[in-house]
Design an enzyme around this catalytic site. Structure first.
Site, short mmCIF file in Angstrom:
data_model
loop_
_atom_site.label_atom_id
_atom_site.label_comp_id
_atom_site.label_asym_id
_atom_site.label_seq_id
_atom_site.Cartn_x
_atom_site.Cartn_y
_atom_site.Cartn_z
N GLN A 175 0.82 -1.20 0.00
CA GLN A 175 0.00 0.00 0.00
C GLN A 175 0.86 1.26 0.00
O GLN A 175 2.08 1.19 0.21
CB GLN A 175 -0.91 0.00 1.23
N HIS A 192 -11.45 4.88 18.59
CA HIS A 192 -10.68 3.85 19.29
C HIS A 192 -11.23 3.59 20.69
O HIS A 192 -11.16 2.45 21.17
CB HIS A 192 -9.21 4.25 19.33
N ASP A 205 -1.35 1.27 13.42
CA ASP A 205 -1.02 2.63 13.85
C ASP A 205 -0.79 2.73 15.35
O ASP A 205 -0.32 3.76 15.85
CB ASP A 205 -2.11 3.62 13.42
N ASP A 235 -0.48 -7.36 11.93
CA ASP A 235 -0.64 -6.42 10.82
C ASP A 235 0.21 -6.90 9.66
O ASP A 235 1.36 -7.29 9.85
CB ASP A 235 -0.24 -5.00 11.24
N ASP A 250 -0.72 -12.11 7.35
CA ASP A 250 -2.11 -11.98 6.95
C ASP A 250 -2.98 -12.42 8.12
O ASP A 250 -2.78 -13.50 8.69
CB ASP A 250 -2.36 -12.86 5.73
N ALA A 251 -3.96 -11.60 8.49
CA ALA A 251 -4.77 -11.88 9.67
C ALA A 251 -5.50 -13.21 9.55
O ALA A 251 -5.60 -13.97 10.53
CB ALA A 251 -5.77 -10.75 9.90
N ASP A 269 -9.52 -4.41 13.97
CA ASP A 269 -9.41 -3.00 13.57
C ASP A 269 -8.89 -2.98 12.14
O ASP A 269 -7.75 -2.58 11.88
CB ASP A 269 -8.44 -2.29 14.54
#
Length: 508
Positions: free
Chosen positions: A237, A270, A294, A314, A348-349, A366
């Protein structure tokens, strides 16, 4: 022999460039519009159709074949070399024109590229029989395509980025011009005009290459309408941090052109994601965060002193590295990702849930919105089954679930999918000024009573009473009947796109 060899080398090089242009346009469209499957399918289909048109047009060229070919290469060098810059500029200045312009540019490049191989095959036929010419041309064309398809994701894009990769491909087209111009000089009537044009295009490409960083920043500041303070590109990304002049001190993070948070109101998101779940499991010690690179969800969790371990999964190490090191991010997340209780897994989740056998008291999803097919499986019945298995009997999981106002079918599709996975669900929403009404869905193995919530830790926005009210939906946002989302039948992407389009038909 030299001329025949030059034509064969040219076939290989132009095949290389053609695939690179196709991948560049598909990647740029994905960055700006999302949904990589749709964008790459659109790009591939149009490109192939345009190449077919170009191949047909080439039949009407009967003489001066090499001269026609050289002019095509000069044109492709310029149009392909600046293609990414033009697309980004159109998106920055007038977004509704982006897709028509992308269509026009794809067709133009495709038609020119489709003319190349038929012309070169006919030139090659002058040095041997037709059977050998066709076999040699197609063999080198396919090999060039393979080399480009491997080099683009592994070498070119990670090291050069979009703008410079486009310039490099345009430069290869110029190399083809120079190679053939010298060897076929006697057959090129407009030798001088082609040489001057190629030189001018070369100077333009050199300028774009040298100023690519400045040009990218210039375009991005117009795309995001704010000052870009940090930008990174990863294999997954493009992430940009901006500071707004309208709201002094406001930090925003964008991924692939989509807003992820504003520092002015991210605490509302959050806190709503973390604290209702934590209040239902007051003794929670082991937490799993899917996404959240983040560090802002982790910041809220670390307010609970009893927590022993937080596993954050992540996909992109570039995001977590930035969140751990960039001063603007560490100031916002309070150095959460450097806390000794944090364990960061770059995976990868979905794969993590399949392979990891640990159990957790609370799972927080999230994740980005389910507007792309590659993300839809993380909102599927299969994914919630996996989360359910990783959840302790007394535990809870919660997922962000897009907006129940702007995309009600996608929101209730997530809730339905969690139900089909065997969980008791508790939908709720919160108002976040940067995004509007935003939804969450909480799930557990046993029945819960959201009206018994007690928010015990320090928060900026959420109180116990406010948290209880989040679970009450107004009359115009009641549940709608939808089909659950399955990994192999991603209904949610269609729901998401169609619902959001009603509110934003231009895509701007």
């Amino acid at each position: 022999r030299k001329r025949a060899a030059a034509v064969l080398v040219s076939i290989f090089l132009i095949a290389l460039c053609g695939i690179i242009y196709e991948l560049l346009l598909g990647t740029t469209a994905t960055y700006l519009l999302g949904n990589s499957i749709k964008q790459f399918s659109f790009t591939l289909g149009l490109f192939l159709a345009a190449m077919g048109i170009g191949s047909y047009i080439s039949r009407f060229i009967e003489a001066h074949l090499m001269e026609w070919f050289l002019w095509l290469e000069v044109l492709l060098s310029l149009a392909g070399g600046i293609s990414t810059l033009l697309l980004l500029s159109v998106f920055a200045w007038y977004r509704p024109a982006f897709q028509p312009f992308l269509f026009f540019w794809l067709m133009g490049l495709g038609i020119c590229i489709g003319m190349e191989i038929p012309i070169l095959t006919r030139i090659l036929n002058q040095f041997g029989n037709l059977r050998m010419a066709i076999a040699d041309a197609l063999s080198l064309d396919y090999i060039g395509g393979l080399v480009a398809s491997l080099a683009f994701p592994l070498i070119l894009f990670p090291s050069l980025g979009l703008l410079r990769t486009a310039v490099l491909a345009g430069s290869i087209n110029l190399i083809v011009v120079l190679l053939n111009l010298r060897l076929f000089q006697a057959q090129v009537a407009r030798y001088r005009a082609i040489a001057i044009s190629a030189t001018a295009v070369g100077l333009i490409l050199v300028g774009v290459f040298l100023r690519a960083g400045w040009l990218m920043g210039w375009v991005e500041e117009r795309v995001f309408r704010a000052t870009v303070v940090h930008a990174l590109r990863s294999p997954y990304q493009k992430c940009v941090l901006t500071k707004s002049g309208d709201q002094p001190g406001e930090l925003r993070m964008w991924i692939n052109g989509k807003l992820q948070f504003s520092s002015l109101d991210e605490h509302r998101y959050h806190e709503a994601l973390v604290h209702p779940a934590m209040s239902m499991v007051p003794e929670a010690r082991r937490i799993l965060i899917l996404g959240g690179g983040d560090g802002l969800a982790a910041r809220e969790l670390l307010k609970y002193p009893q927590i022993e371990t937080i596993v954050l999964v992540d996909l992109d190490p570039a995001i977590t590295d930035m969140a751990k090191s960039h001063p603007l991010m560490t100031a916002l997340n309070q150095h959460a990702l450097s806390d000794p209780r944090m364990r960061i897994e770059h995976a990868d989740a979905y794969v993590f849930l399949e392979q990891n056998q640990e159990h957790f008291d609370v799972i927080l999803a999230d994740l980005p919105d389910p507007g792309m097919h590659e993300l839809s499986r993380l909102y599927s019945v299969e994914a919630y089954n996996l989360m359910s298995r990783r959840l302790d009997p007394e535990g809870v999981l919660v997922t962000q679930a897009t907006s129940p106002m702007f995309s009600p079918r996608a929101y209730w599709c997530i809730a339905t999918s969690m139900e089909v996975a065997g969980l008791h669900i508790y939908p709720y929403q919160n108002d976040i000024p940067s995004f509007g009404p935003w939804g969450f869905v909480l799930g557990s193995h046993r029945l819960r009573d959201p009206q018994q919530l007690e928010i015990l830790e320090d928060t900026r926005y959420l109180s116990s009473q406010v948290a209880r009210n989040l679970f009450v939906f107004p009359k115009d946002q009641q549940r709608v009947e939808v089909t659950e989302n399955r990994w192999l039948q991603p209904k949610i992407v269609k729901y998401y796109e169609e619902d959001w389009k009603r509110w934003n038909p231009s895509g701007s």
